[in-house]
Scaffold this motif. Structure first.
Motif, PDB file in Angstrom:
ATOM      1  N   ASN A 189      33.733  49.149  43.587  1.00  0.00           N
ATOM      2  CA  ASN A 189      32.361  48.902  42.847  1.00  0.00           C
ATOM      3  C   ASN A 189      31.643  47.958  43.465  1.00  0.00           C
ATOM      4  O   ASN A 189      31.800  46.672  43.134  1.00  0.00           O
TER       5      ASN A 189
ATOM      6  N   ALA B 107      29.080  45.018  44.263  1.00  0.00           N
ATOM      7  CA  ALA B 107      28.320  44.425  43.255  1.00  0.00           C
ATOM      8  C   ALA B 107      27.539  43.493  43.841  1.00  0.00           C
ATOM      9  O   ALA B 107      27.858  42.680  44.584  1.00  0.00           O
TER      10      ALA B 107
ATOM     11  N   VAL C 293      25.961  39.769  43.549  1.00  0.00           N
ATOM     12  CA  VAL C 293      26.276  38.390  43.162  1.00  0.00           C
ATOM     13  C   VAL C 293      25.347  37.148  43.416  1.00  0.00           C
ATOM     14  O   VAL C 293      24.898  37.501  44.628  1.00  0.00           O
TER      15      VAL C 293
ATOM     16  N   TYR D  78      28.020  29.962  38.122  1.00  0.00           N
ATOM     17  CA  TYR D  78      28.534  31.387  37.881  1.00  0.00           C
ATOM     18  C   TYR D  78      30.021  31.483  38.141  1.00  0.00           C
ATOM     19  O   TYR D  78      30.629  30.881  39.109  1.00  0.00           O
TER      20      TYR D  78
ATOM     21  N   ASP E 231      34.632  36.398  39.421  1.00  0.00           N
ATOM     22  CA  ASP E 231      35.521  37.221  38.591  1.00  0.00           C
ATOM     23  C   ASP E 231      35.584  38.624  39.807  1.00  0.00           C
ATOM     24  O   ASP E 231      34.814  39.438  39.765  1.00  0.00           O
ATOM     25  N   TYR E 232      37.010  38.596  40.293  1.00  0.00           N
ATOM     26  CA  TYR E 232      37.339  39.851  41.163  1.00  0.00           C
ATOM     27  C   TYR E 232      37.160  40.958  40.277  1.00  0.00           C
ATOM     28  O   TYR E 232      36.880  42.220  40.899  1.00  0.00           O
TER      29      TYR E 232
ATOM     30  N   ILE F 150      34.723  42.353  38.646  1.00  0.00           N
ATOM     31  CA  ILE F 150      33.824  43.002  38.358  1.00  0.00           C
ATOM     32  C   ILE F 150      33.587  44.036  39.720  1.00  0.00           C
ATOM     33  O   ILE F 150      32.782  45.129  39.767  1.00  0.00           O
ATOM     34  N   PHE F 151      34.384  43.763  40.868  1.00  0.00           N
ATOM     35  CA  PHE F 151      34.169  44.828  41.919  1.00  0.00           C
ATOM     36  C   PHE F 151      35.330  45.893  41.734  1.00  0.00           C
ATOM     37  O   PHE F 151      35.660  46.811  42.695  1.00  0.00           O
TER      38      PHE F 151
ATOM     39  N   LYS G  26      36.220  50.478  36.825  1.00  0.00           N
ATOM     40  CA  LYS G  26      36.246  49.993  35.445  1.00  0.00           C
ATOM     41  C   LYS G  26      37.258  50.594  34.387  1.00  0.00           C
ATOM     42  O   LYS G  26      37.909  50.160  33.650  1.00  0.00           O
TER      43      LYS G  26
ATOM     44  N   THR H 298      42.858  46.180  36.167  1.00  0.00           N
ATOM     45  CA  THR H 298      41.953  46.716  36.827  1.00  0.00           C
ATOM     46  C   THR H 298      42.897  47.581  37.890  1.00  0.00           C
ATOM     47  O   THR H 298      43.687  47.774  37.958  1.00  0.00           O
TER      48      THR H 298
END
Ligand SMILES: [Cu+2]
Length: 511
Positions: free
Chosen positions: A307, A309, A311, A369, A372-373, A375-376, A379, A462
């Motif tokens: 994913n 993303a 950042v 910020y 966070d790993y 988010i990649f 999901k 995850t």
């Protein structure tokens, strides 16, 4: 060619020497085993001759790349020239470009007085070339050389670095300039960008201090109370001990230059620049921001993420890599730099200059910020279940070893003289490392010769994030899974030089 001939022989008697002492022993043995000229490898007696005859498993002819480990002078700023151990006299070491699946031949000459280990970080290589004495890779003798032939992989952004023990010696190991980037071209090239830039972040001029100032608050998640209590209990057992030594630095560079002294990265409006960023530090966690721009992270440690993303900024533990595309859509002259004002002020930054723009480079401190790993990752897809889970507790005995913190995995500090595997793997099985950090430090955990998949962070599942180094937060938990598909001794350790050198290592073997 029998490359084992010059491998230091381990003393038979068991003792409790650290990796540092082992190096001394290794040196002594190497020194005793022959005068200069006698310690070079068979077939390699003329270290000036770039071509040589081949043997059964070592191809003849000219190498694709030649590396000289040597002292170099690095001009980090005008009239500020440092001396350190380097690859080919430069910092960073030369960018080595390989092709996925295509064999390469690399000649590595050690022009120093110390036997060396040249580690190919993040690749699936046999023990013989991986570059770790703990696994049994032969040393590159002082004033000798090794020819290494291998099929590089997996594709993506990798790097190489020394794997020597530094211990209390701040001129050794990854405190010096022995770091360089590797890019393995995938068979199917990446798309969506116009050009690449390689960024190596690295500090110099190290010193010891008691306690440190590691950034701690950028990782999400809450400390696990039970883990915090473990450290508290250990500290209470030895109230007399001060804080252990930590490493600080006076000098910070990107690609070997202090902020303002390297060539600016020149960009055009609308250009999509793919940055391959490496934290080449021996002991620091780094951050990077480019005001007015975002990073679209497409790969972590060279491996495409499920994913990608966008950042606002990046955090990288020691030895981590991030490949991220920045779309240049905010013309100006910008400082791309570390969030820490002190470190950026002492050089940790570089200038990004748009075509037709001039003036003083601008820095704007980004909003906080959390890195966070998760988010990649995928999901909605759970990771494959492991065949077996290995439970690991990491702990710190404050200032227990000559003023240095001693690190343990399941209560054991690694003994370089024993090099005894802690865990036995069966080929083909999938293992889950359930890592629990009973210390307040962040540990960038690294597995040699394999990649792993992050399968849970702080209890949150995850899948699909493939890495070879992952930061485990203070008093936090993480699960990483890997398949035992590359037989041979395999090193697992914290990538902080200071932690690794004082016990934070475990060896896996295959049975
Ligand atoms: Cu560590």
């Amino acid at each position: 060619m029998n490359t084992n001939e010059t491998e230091p022989v381990l003393p038979q008697e068991k003792n409790t020497n650290s990796r540092r002492d082992f190096l001394k022993t290794g040196l002594t043995i190497a020194a005793l085993s022959g005068l200069p000229g006698a310690v070079v490898l068979q077939g390699c007696t003329n270290t000036n001759n770039k071509t040589r005859e081949g043997t059964a498993n070592q191809p003849p002819g000219k190498a694709d790349y030649t590396i000289h480990i040597q002292t170099g002078l690095i001009e980090v700023a005008p009239q500020y020239i440092i001396s350190t151990t380097t690859y080919n006299g430069q910092f960073p070491g030369p960018l080595l470009r390989f092709r996925e699946g295509q064999q390469v031949v690399v000649d590595i000459y050690n022009d120093t007085d110390v036997p060396e280990q040249f580690h190919w970080h993040g690749q699936f290589l046999p023990v013989d070339v991986d570059g770790s004495a703990e696994e049994g890779t032969p040393y590159i003798p002082a004033h000798g050389m090794r020819r290494e032939a291998f099929i590089p992989g997996p594709p993506g952004f990798r790097f190489y670095h020394t794997h020597l023990v530094a211990g209390a010696n701040l001129n050794m190991g990854q405190y010096n300039g022995e770091v360089g980037p590797v890019y393995i071209e995938p068979k199917k090239p990446l798309t969506g960008y116009d050009r690449e830039e390689f960024i190596v972040m690295k500090e110099f001029d190290p010193y010891f201090q008691r306690g440190g100032d590691m950034a701690m608050d950028f990782l999400p998640g809450q400390p696990v109370k039970e883990l915090a209590a473990m450290q508290e209990k250990r500290e209470k057992e030895h109230p007399e001990r001060p804080k252990g030594f930590e490493v600080g630095y006076k000098l910070f560079t990107i690609n070997g230059k202090q902020l303002g002294h390297g060539d600016p990265i020149k960009v055009k409006r609308g250009e999509r620049v793919l940055f391959h960023i490496l934290n080449g530090s021996g002991s620091e966690i780094r951050s990077l921001a480019l005001p007015g721009h975002t990073f679209k992270v497409i790969a972590l440690d060279g491996n495409p993420v499920p994913n990608p993303a966008e950042v606002p900024l990046l955090w990288l533990g020691t030895a981590e890599r991030i490949s991220a595309i920045v779309e240049m859509k905010n013309p100006g002259v910008w400082i791309m730099g570390d969030l820490a004002d002190d470190d950026r002020g002492n050089g940790m930054g570089t200038i990004v200059q748009y075509e037709g723009q001039s003036g003083k480079p601008q820095w704007i401190t980004p909003k906080p910020y959390k890195w966070d790993y998760l988010i990649f990752g995928n999901k909605n897809r759970k990771a494959q279940e492991p065949d077996e889970t290995i439970h690991l507790i990491f702990a710190k005995d404050q200032a227990a070893d000559h003023g240095f913190n001693r690190w343990t995995i399941n209560g054991v500090a690694f003994d370089m003289m024993d090099r005894k595997p802690m865990f036995h793997l069966k080929k083909g099985k999938r293992y889950r490392l359930h890592m629990r950090n009973a210390s307040d430090d962040i540990h960038p955990m690294h597995l040699h010769r394999h990649s792993f998949e992050i399968t849970s962070i702080g209890g949150q599942p995850t899948s699909g994030i493939i890495k070879d180094v992952a930061m485990l937060g203070g008093f936090q938990e993480m699960d990483i899974d890997f398949t035992a598909d590359n037989p041979g001794l395999t090193l697992f350790h914290c990538h902080m030089q200071l932690h690794m050198d004082f016990g934070f290592i475990a060896l896996f073997d295959y049975i």
